[in-house]
Design an enzyme around this catalytic site. Structure first.
Site, PDB file in Angstrom:
ATOM      1  N   LYS A 173      53.947  35.599  46.293  1.00 29.07           N
ATOM      2  CA  LYS A 173      53.491  36.905  46.789  1.00 29.07           C
ATOM      3  C   LYS A 173      52.001  37.045  46.493  1.00 29.07           C
ATOM      4  CE  LYS A 173      52.917  40.969  45.241  1.00 29.07           C
ATOM      5  NZ  LYS A 173      51.686  41.283  45.995  1.00 29.07           N
ATOM      6  N   GLU A 248      49.442  34.841  33.067  1.00 26.42           N
ATOM      7  CA  GLU A 248      47.978  34.686  32.969  1.00 26.42           C
ATOM      8  C   GLU A 248      47.393  36.080  33.169  1.00 26.42           C
ATOM      9  OE1 GLU A 248      46.800  31.862  32.162  1.00 26.42           O
ATOM     10  OE2 GLU A 248      48.403  30.472  32.696  1.00 26.42           O
ATOM     11  N   CYS A 282      39.025  36.886  35.131  1.00 26.94           N
ATOM     12  CA  CYS A 282      39.682  37.152  33.846  1.00 26.94           C
ATOM     13  C   CYS A 282      38.892  36.530  32.691  1.00 26.94           C
ATOM     14  CB  CYS A 282      41.086  36.577  33.891  1.00 26.94           C
ATOM     15  SG  CYS A 282      41.083  34.877  34.477  1.00 26.94           S
ATOM     16  N   GLU A 382      39.236  45.782  29.545  1.00 25.40           N
ATOM     17  CA  GLU A 382      38.747  44.932  30.622  1.00 25.40           C
ATOM     18  C   GLU A 382      38.209  45.797  31.767  1.00 25.40           C
ATOM     19  OE1 GLU A 382      41.646  42.736  33.004  1.00 25.40           O
ATOM     20  OE2 GLU A 382      40.383  40.964  32.821  1.00 25.40           O
TER      21      GLU A 382
END
Ligand code: NAD
Length: 488
Positions: A173, A248, A282, A382
């Site tokens: 997906k 992840e 990331c 983040e």
């Protein structure tokens, strides 16, 4: 207008309920494609197709699986100009990056795993006399792969490469925001000759398609790349059949510049660490931690570079930074500028959309540098944009303490010419990857992943093959006598 279906069992099909989603150009907000939006029932039929394809694919000779992956790598290379443009149009990556990084890395990753397919072998543990014990690495079955929007094509290589080499079939997906390069890849997958059902791609929203894939009882493993919040939710959703998981997740990369560093290299490397792909990585080096004795000189050079970065249309070959991928994400990044100011941070440059009127409809944010206390939210959370916080340190111990003071543990960088310090610091930093006098290096042969809130499991290298296989230990009695079941 481009239209695309779901890719199920080797065919492009509409969603069962006819739903579609609009794909936007982040440069100007216009609709560039209409794509079928997969729902729960579409995931179910994709899983059925992958299940039906599994016996044939998993029993194919490993070298034949490898040959198809190598053929796919060649096809991607042949179509590299087209794919790079499509990736830039859809995601906002500058064309220069899509051409020189995204597409070649995708090719290299498929080649690596194409070559790996028939070299990843089992082993024979030396057990007691009279017995032969061998261990095979069996594929898991149907695996689900849920992908974010920051590097869609490259992540296809990272995820499909090892999964297919190991003999699994896949339902992927992609992100609802950027499905175009993945769907184009499906055409190349068909052209390469992969049997129908081996790869199925169902674009759709996380809450519908993603959630169903994570929970599906016939999916043996989910490899998820995305935010830490969603990673936690995947753990819960996947519990029904105790799926194997590979997560992840987010990062808050510390990038430490020591007083003995080569400042020119550190400035350039730190700019790449945070501004490449608009900071939407990331592993971005989003926390600059600079020794107090060189902070002024470093910042002067770093600011001079940041303020000359060419922000603009990703399809313009001179562009160095494009738009963020969505308007919602742009607003989220700009909100962090307000949070930084409210917490006493000083915005040294950027912090707003560029003034250039030709970019007004796009989702742009200027390169942003903020002086902030290591305890502030912008140094802990983040941001995932072209936003870097800067703080200072006075000793190696303090640098370590600041670097390790977030829950994340993905990538970290060090700039120093002191060999002992480099090894010592690499050892104590809490991260899955450490770069010394460099930042953001990745290679298909080197494991990629994090610790703590950055998740678990590894992409790439032999580790990725372990992630997509189950060891099976087989015991053969060669000539051992079977004793009485119990001495009487
Ligand atoms: P996200 O978590 O919002 O979405 C990731 C994917 O999960 C998308 O495909 C989304 O549709 C899907 N999803 C959303 N809700 C879901 C649900 N309830 N069930 C199942 N699937 C669901 O992340 P994003 O905004 O697309 O990507 C940015 C994030 O990804 C950042 O946090 C970034 O650090 C992380 N990321 C991590 C890595 C890594 O390797 N560690 C690499 C790239 C990006």
């Amino acid at each position: 207008m481009l239209t695309r279906g779901l890719y199920i069992n080797g065919e492009f099909v509409d969603a069962l309920d006819g739903a579609t989603l609009d794909v936007l150009n982040p440069h100007d907000g216009s609709v560039i494609a209409v794509v079928a939006e997969g729902g729960e029932k579409d995931i179910d039929r994709a899983v059925r197709a992958a299940g039906a394809a599994y016996p044939g694919w998993s029993s194919l000779a490993a070298a034949d699986r490898g040959r198809l992956l190598l053929r796919l790598a060649d096809l991607i290379e042949e179509h590299s100009v087209e794919l790079a443009r499509l990736e830039s149009l859809d995601t906002g990556h500058p064309l220069h990056d899509s051409t020189l990084l995204d597409v070649p890395r995708t090719v290299a990753t498929f080649r690596y795993f194409g070559g790996m397919a028939d070299k990843y072998q089992g082993f024979l543990p030396p057990v007691e006399a009279g017995f032969l014990n061998y261990v095979t690495h069996d594929p898991i079955g149907v695996v689900g792969q849920i992908v974010p929007w920051n590097f869609p094509l490259m992540f296809c290589g990272w995820k499909l490469g090892p999964a297919l080499a190991a003999g699994n079939t896949v339902v992927m997906k992609p992100s609802e925001l950027v499905p175009l390069s993945t769907l184009r890849l499906c055409e190349l997958i068909a052209d390469a000759g992969f049997p129908p059902g081996v790869v199925n791609v169902v674009p759709g929203y996380g809450a519908r398609a993603g959630a169903r894939l994570a929970a599906h009882p016939d999916v043996g493993k989910v490899s998820f790349t995305g935010s830490t919040a969603m990673g936690r939710s995947i753990v819960t959703q996947s519990a029904g059949n105790l799926k194997r998981l590979q997560l992840e997740l987010g990062g808050k990369g510390a990038n430490i510049v020591f007083s003995d560093a080569n400042l020119v290299a550190a400035v350039n490397g730190s700019a790449f660490a945070i501004f490449h792909n608009q900071g939407q990585a990331c592993i971005a080096g989003s926390r600059l931690i600079v020794h107090e004795s060189i902070a002024d000189e470093f910042l002067e050079k770093f600011l001079a570079l940041a303020t000359t970065i060419r922000v603009g249309d990703p399809l313009d070959e001179r562009t160095e930074m494009g738009p963020l991928t969505s308007a919602m994400h742009r607003d989220r990044v700009l909100n962090y500028v307000d949070i930084a100011r409210a917490e006493g941070g000083e915005v040294l440059t950027g912090g707003k959309a560029p003034a250039n009127p030709t970019l007004a409809k796009g989702f742009y944010v200027e390169p942003t540098i903020v002086k902030a206390s290591p305890d502030s939210r912008v140094c802990k959370e983040e941001v995932f944009g072209p936003f870097v916080s800067v703080s200072t340190f006075s000793s190696d111990e303090e640098a370590t303490q600041i670097a390790n003071s977030t829950d994340y543990g993905l990538g970290a960088g060090l700039w120093t010419n002191d060999l002992s310090r480099a090894h010592r610091m690499a050892g104590v930093l809490r991260a899955g990857m450490v770069w010394v006098n460099s930042y953001k290096r990745v290679n298909p042969g080197s494991p990629f992943g994090g610790v703590g809130s950055s998740g678990y499991g590894r992409e790439m290298g032999f580790e990725a093959m372990h992630e997509y296989t189950e060891p099976k230990s087989v015991w053969i009695n060669v000539n051992a006598a079977i004793p009485p079941w119990y001495p009487r």
